[in-house]
Design an enzyme around this catalytic site. Structure first.
Site, PDB file in Angstrom:
ATOM      1  N   LYS A 112      13.554  23.425 174.431  1.00 26.49           N
ATOM      2  CA  LYS A 112      12.878  24.720 174.586  1.00 26.49           C
ATOM      3  C   LYS A 112      13.645  25.596 175.585  1.00 26.49           C
ATOM      4  O   LYS A 112      13.838  26.794 175.356  1.00 26.49           O
ATOM      5  CB  LYS A 112      11.419  24.499 175.036  1.00 26.49           C
ATOM      6  CG  LYS A 112      10.572  23.868 173.932  1.00 26.49           C
ATOM      7  CD  LYS A 112       9.195  23.390 174.393  1.00 26.49           C
ATOM      8  CE  LYS A 112       8.494  22.610 173.277  1.00 26.49           C
ATOM      9  NZ  LYS A 112       7.174  22.070 173.646  1.00 26.49           N
ATOM     10  N   GLN A 148       3.680  20.645 178.881  1.00 22.47           N
ATOM     11  CA  GLN A 148       4.079  19.687 177.848  1.00 22.47           C
ATOM     12  C   GLN A 148       3.094  18.518 177.813  1.00 22.47           C
ATOM     13  O   GLN A 148       2.746  17.943 178.838  1.00 22.47           O
ATOM     14  CB  GLN A 148       5.512  19.195 178.132  1.00 22.47           C
ATOM     15  CG  GLN A 148       6.118  18.347 177.032  1.00 22.47           C
ATOM     16  CD  GLN A 148       6.364  19.099 175.730  1.00 22.47           C
ATOM     17  OE1 GLN A 148       6.558  20.306 175.708  1.00 22.47           O
ATOM     18  NE2 GLN A 148       6.335  18.379 174.618  1.00 22.47           N
ATOM     19  N   ASP A 185       1.406  28.248 173.655  1.00 24.74           N
ATOM     20  CA  ASP A 185       1.201  27.085 172.774  1.00 24.74           C
ATOM     21  C   ASP A 185      -0.014  27.295 171.851  1.00 24.74           C
ATOM     22  O   ASP A 185      -0.183  26.570 170.879  1.00 24.74           O
ATOM     23  CB  ASP A 185       0.930  25.826 173.618  1.00 24.74           C
ATOM     24  CG  ASP A 185       2.150  24.915 173.716  1.00 24.74           C
ATOM     25  OD1 ASP A 185       2.968  24.942 172.785  1.00 24.74           O
ATOM     26  OD2 ASP A 185       2.252  24.178 174.710  1.00 24.74           O
TER      27      ASP A 185
HETATM   28  N1  GUN Z   1       3.680  17.754 172.806  1.00 18.07           N
HETATM   29  C1  GUN Z   1       4.010  17.600 171.508  1.00 18.07           C
HETATM   30  N2  GUN Z   1       4.105  18.798 170.902  1.00 18.07           N
HETATM   31  C2  GUN Z   1       3.814  19.719 171.829  1.00 18.07           C
HETATM   32  C3  GUN Z   1       3.745  21.148 171.806  1.00 18.07           C
HETATM   33  O1  GUN Z   1       3.950  21.812 170.785  1.00 18.07           O
HETATM   34  N3  GUN Z   1       3.417  21.740 172.988  1.00 18.07           N
HETATM   35  C4  GUN Z   1       3.169  21.032 174.119  1.00 18.07           C
HETATM   36  N4  GUN Z   1       2.843  21.709 175.218  1.00 18.07           N
HETATM   37  N5  GUN Z   1       3.222  19.721 174.168  1.00 18.07           N
HETATM   38  C5  GUN Z   1       3.560  19.070 173.027  1.00 18.07           C
END
Ligand code: GUN
Length: 291
Positions: free
Chosen positions: A52, A96, A119
Site C-alpha cells: 500500500k 491493518q 477501508d
Molecule cells: N486485512 C486484510 N485485508 C484488509 C484490508 O483490506 N484492510 C485492512 N485494514 N486490513 C485488512
C-alpha cells in the site's frame, strides 16, 4: 479474453490517479495523504501494508506508516487513532487487520472517523454502502466490481455465488452484486461454512466469487462451463522450491479450472492489485477528488 488481469487494470487506474495528483502539484496543492497503522509483526500484514505504501509512492501520494508493538494496549491504539482523526494533513487512514487479541476490533473500527475511513469498515460507511448511498466501499469488493466493469462483463440476471461471509469481502460483495449498479444486478447466493449442498450450488453459478482462504478448494468438476471466476483467496503455502519458503495460492485450482471458465482472475495478479488501486481511489475521495 480469459484472464481478468488485475495487475494491468490496477496499473491503468494508478496512471489515471497519477495524472490527477500531478495536476494538483502543478497548482501547488498538497497531494492526498494516506496513513496506515500496523500492529505486530505478522508477515502477511507487513507485506500488504508495504504494498500500500509503495502504491502511494507510485501515484505521488504522501504516505505515513505507524508501526506498533503487538503488546500495545487498546487505549494506546485508540489514542493514536484519535490523533490521526484530528490531523488535517491526513486525508484517510487504515488500521491493518487482524489485530492482536487484547484489542477489540469493533471498538477500533468504530473509533475511526467515517470521513477518513478509506477501508469503508466503519458501520456508517458499511450501512451507507448497503443502502446504495455515497460512501467509501471496502477496497476488495470495490476492486472486484471495478474489474468486472472494466472488462465490460455482463452480470445482469446472472447467478452469482459468493463463498465466504467475512465483513471485509464476502458480505459486502454479496450486497454490491445484487444492487442496481453496473456490474451488479445479479441474483446472489451467499454460501458459508454451514451451507448444505455447497458443491451443487457452486455448479449452478454463472459467477463465482470465492473468499474462503482455502488453497485450491475449487476444482474443475465443481464449476459450470463458461462461468466467470473471481478468486479472492491469498494463502501462503509452504514451498521449498521458492526462495521465500512459501508460494501464494488462491481458492481455485487455476490450471485445471482455467480451460472450463470464460473468465478468471489469477492469483497473484488478480484481485490483490485491484484492492490496492481502490484504496488509492478511496483516498482521492477522502481528499474530495473523485475519479
Ligand atoms: N486485512 C486484510 N485485508 C484488509 C484490508 O483490506 N484492510 C485492512 N485494514 N486490513 C485488512
Amino acid at each position: 479474453m480469459k484472464i481478468l488481469d488485475g495487475k494491468k487494470v490496477s496499473q491503468d487506474i494508478k496512471d489515471e490517479i497519477k495524472i490527477l495528483v500531478d495536476q494538483l502539484k502543478i497548482k501547488n496543492k498538497r497531494p492526498p495523504h494516506l496513513a496506515a497503522i500496523l500492529v505486530g509483526n505478522d508477515g502477511a500484514s507487513l507485506t500488504y501494508v508495504s504494498s500500500k505504501v509503495k502504491a502511494c509512492n507510485q501515484v505521488g501520494f504522501k504516505s505515513s506508516l505507524f508501526k506498533f508493538d503487538e503488546k500495545i494496549t487498546e487505549n494506546e491504539l485508540l489514542k493514536h487513532i484519535e490523533t490521526l482523526n484530528l490531523d488535517k494533513e491526513i486525508d484517510g487512514f487504515i488500521v491493518q487487520l487482524p489485530l492482536p487479541k487484547q484489542i477489540d476490533e469493533e471498538k477500533v473500527l468504530l473509533s475511526i472517523s467515517p470521513e477518513k475511513d478509506v477501508d469503508g469498515f466503519h458501520p456508517l460507511n458499511f450501512g451507507k454502502m448497503a443502502l446504495e448511498m455515497d460512501s467509501f466501499i471496502p477496497a476488495t469488493p470495490f476492486g472486484i466490481i471495478e474489474l468486472l466493469n472494466r472488462y465490460q462483463i455482463n452480470t445482469k440476471g446472472k447467478h452469482c455465488v459468493v463463498l465466504g461471509r467475512s465483513q471485509i469481502v464476502g458480505r459486502p460483495i454479496s450486497i454490491l452484486m445484487s444492487q442496481k449498479i453496473k456490474s451488479g444486478n445479479a441474483t446472489v447466493t451467499l454460501a458459508h461454512s454451514q451451507t448444505k449442498n455447497l458443491q451443487n450450488i457452486i455448479k449452478t453459478a454463472d459467477i463465482i466469487i470465492s473468499a474462503l482462504g482455502i488453497p485450491e478448494f475449487i476444482k474443475p468438476e465443481m464449476v459450470k462451463r463458461g462461468s466467470i471466476i473471481i478468486d479472492v483467496g491469498i494463502t501462503r503455502v509452504e514451498d521449498t522450491s521458492n526462495q521465500k519458503g512459501y508460494s501464494i495460492k488462491g481458492d481455485v485450482d487455476f490450471e485445471k479450472v482455467f480451460p472450463i471458465c470464460s473468465y478468471i482472475t489469477p492469483v497473484p495478479g488478480g484481485v490483490g492489485p485491484m484492492t490496492i488501486a481502490m484504496l488509492l481511489k478511496n483516498t482521492l475521495r477522502a481528499r474530495n477528488l473523485l475519479l
